[in-house]
Design an enzyme around this catalytic site. Structure first.
Site, PDB file in Angstrom:
ATOM      1  N   CYS A 107       0.784  -1.372  -0.084  1.00 50.30           N
ATOM      2  CA  CYS A 107       0.051  -0.083  -0.126  1.00 50.30           C
ATOM      3  C   CYS A 107       0.961   1.426   0.211  1.00 50.30           C
ATOM      4  O   CYS A 107       1.773   1.335   0.706  1.00 50.30           O
ATOM      5  CB  CYS A 107      -0.893  -0.010   1.319  1.00 50.30           C
ATOM      6  SG  CYS A 107      -1.935   1.475   1.404  1.00 50.30           S
ATOM      7  N   HIS A 149      -9.400  -3.607  -1.420  1.00 49.79           N
ATOM      8  CA  HIS A 149      -8.387  -2.844  -0.593  1.00 49.79           C
ATOM      9  C   HIS A 149      -8.837  -1.292  -0.720  1.00 49.79           C
ATOM     10  O   HIS A 149      -8.792  -0.883   0.427  1.00 49.79           O
ATOM     11  CB  HIS A 149      -7.045  -3.109  -1.334  1.00 49.79           C
ATOM     12  CG  HIS A 149      -5.964  -2.274  -0.972  1.00 49.79           C
ATOM     13  ND1 HIS A 149      -5.031  -3.091  -0.209  1.00 49.79           N
ATOM     14  CD2 HIS A 149      -5.668  -1.159  -0.735  1.00 49.79           C
ATOM     15  CE1 HIS A 149      -3.901  -2.144   0.361  1.00 49.79           C
ATOM     16  NE2 HIS A 149      -4.190  -0.999  -0.274  1.00 49.79           N
ATOM     17  N   GLU A 150      -9.154  -0.780  -1.817  1.00 48.07           N
ATOM     18  CA  GLU A 150      -9.438   0.775  -1.652  1.00 48.07           C
ATOM     19  C   GLU A 150     -10.624   0.841  -0.838  1.00 48.07           C
ATOM     20  O   GLU A 150     -10.768   1.706  -0.442  1.00 48.07           O
ATOM     21  CB  GLU A 150      -9.751   0.962  -3.414  1.00 48.07           C
ATOM     22  CG  GLU A 150      -8.362   1.013  -4.180  1.00 48.07           C
ATOM     23  CD  GLU A 150      -7.095   1.510  -3.389  1.00 48.07           C
ATOM     24  OE1 GLU A 150      -7.326   2.808  -2.732  1.00 48.07           O
ATOM     25  OE2 GLU A 150      -6.208   0.993  -3.527  1.00 48.07           O
ATOM     26  N   HIS A 153      -9.802   1.184   2.512  1.00 46.01           N
ATOM     27  CA  HIS A 153      -9.446   2.459   2.813  1.00 46.01           C
ATOM     28  C   HIS A 153     -10.524   3.374   3.039  1.00 46.01           C
ATOM     29  O   HIS A 153     -10.276   4.240   3.973  1.00 46.01           O
ATOM     30  CB  HIS A 153      -8.430   3.062   1.659  1.00 46.01           C
ATOM     31  CG  HIS A 153      -7.193   2.645   1.355  1.00 46.01           C
ATOM     32  ND1 HIS A 153      -6.285   3.053   2.683  1.00 46.01           N
ATOM     33  CD2 HIS A 153      -6.549   2.085   0.492  1.00 46.01           C
ATOM     34  CE1 HIS A 153      -5.093   2.711   2.246  1.00 46.01           C
ATOM     35  NE2 HIS A 153      -5.097   1.998   0.846  1.00 46.01           N
TER      36      HIS A 153
HETATM   37 NI    NI Z   1      -3.628   1.108  -0.036  1.00 48.27          NI
END
Ligand code: NI
Length: 172
Positions: A107, A149-150, A153
């Protein structure tokens, strides 16, 4: 102007103030609060920042903006990009495959750290495009991993909290 000086760099967990911001859920984007040009510029800026950092995904809070929006594009083997470029506002996972798959993630906001994360193999996401139009996207494989993953976030979750073996790899 939406993009300020502090939004010209990637925020990282190495800085305690930035880490605190990165671990808070972001706000939904209300399209009445922004004009078309601002959001077009935001998407272009996030795309430029992602490419400059050689990332395959970038969420708005990674550049210090409290907004639910991410950009993503898969990389090819030669360090370029392939396939479609995505910019998704207010994303929400509406269905996901039962089967999961493990792979190593990194990341931009957790520099030089890599670790295994289990993700659903395929997901269906609903959200809005930069003009506020409703969209639905089905993704699988690596792109599904990037999207998950986003979306994590944007919910204030870093991959390191989902990985049991995340560790720092010294730069070569
Ligand atoms: Ni990331």
């Amino acid at each position: 102007m939406l993009i300020k000086k502090e939004n010209q760099k990637i925020w990282t967990a190495n800085n305690p103030k930035e880490e605190e911001f990165l671990t808070q859920p972001t706000k939904l984007v209300d399209f009445d609060d922004f004009n078309k040009k601002e959001l077009q510029e935001l998407v272009l800026h996030m795309r430029t920042m992602m490419i400059a950092s050689r990332g395959v995904g970038l969420s708005a809070n990674q550049i210090g903006l409290d907004m639910k929006v991410f950009v993503a594009q898969e990389a090819d083997e030669d360090g370029g990009y392939k396939g479609k470029f995505y910019a998704v506002f207010n994303p929400e996972i509406i269905s996901s495959s039962k089967s999961e798959e493990e792979d190593v993630e990194g990341c931009l906001s957790v520099p030089n750290v890599y670790g295994t994360v289990s993700r659903n193999k395929s997901i269906k996401v609903k959200g809005q495009d930069k003009n506020g139009r409703e969209i639905e996207i089905s993704v699988k494989g690596h792109l599904a991993r990037i999207f998950q993953h986003e979306i994590d976030h944007l919910n204030g979750i870093l991959f390191t909290s989902k990985s049991e073996d995340a560790k720092k790899i010294d730069e070569l």
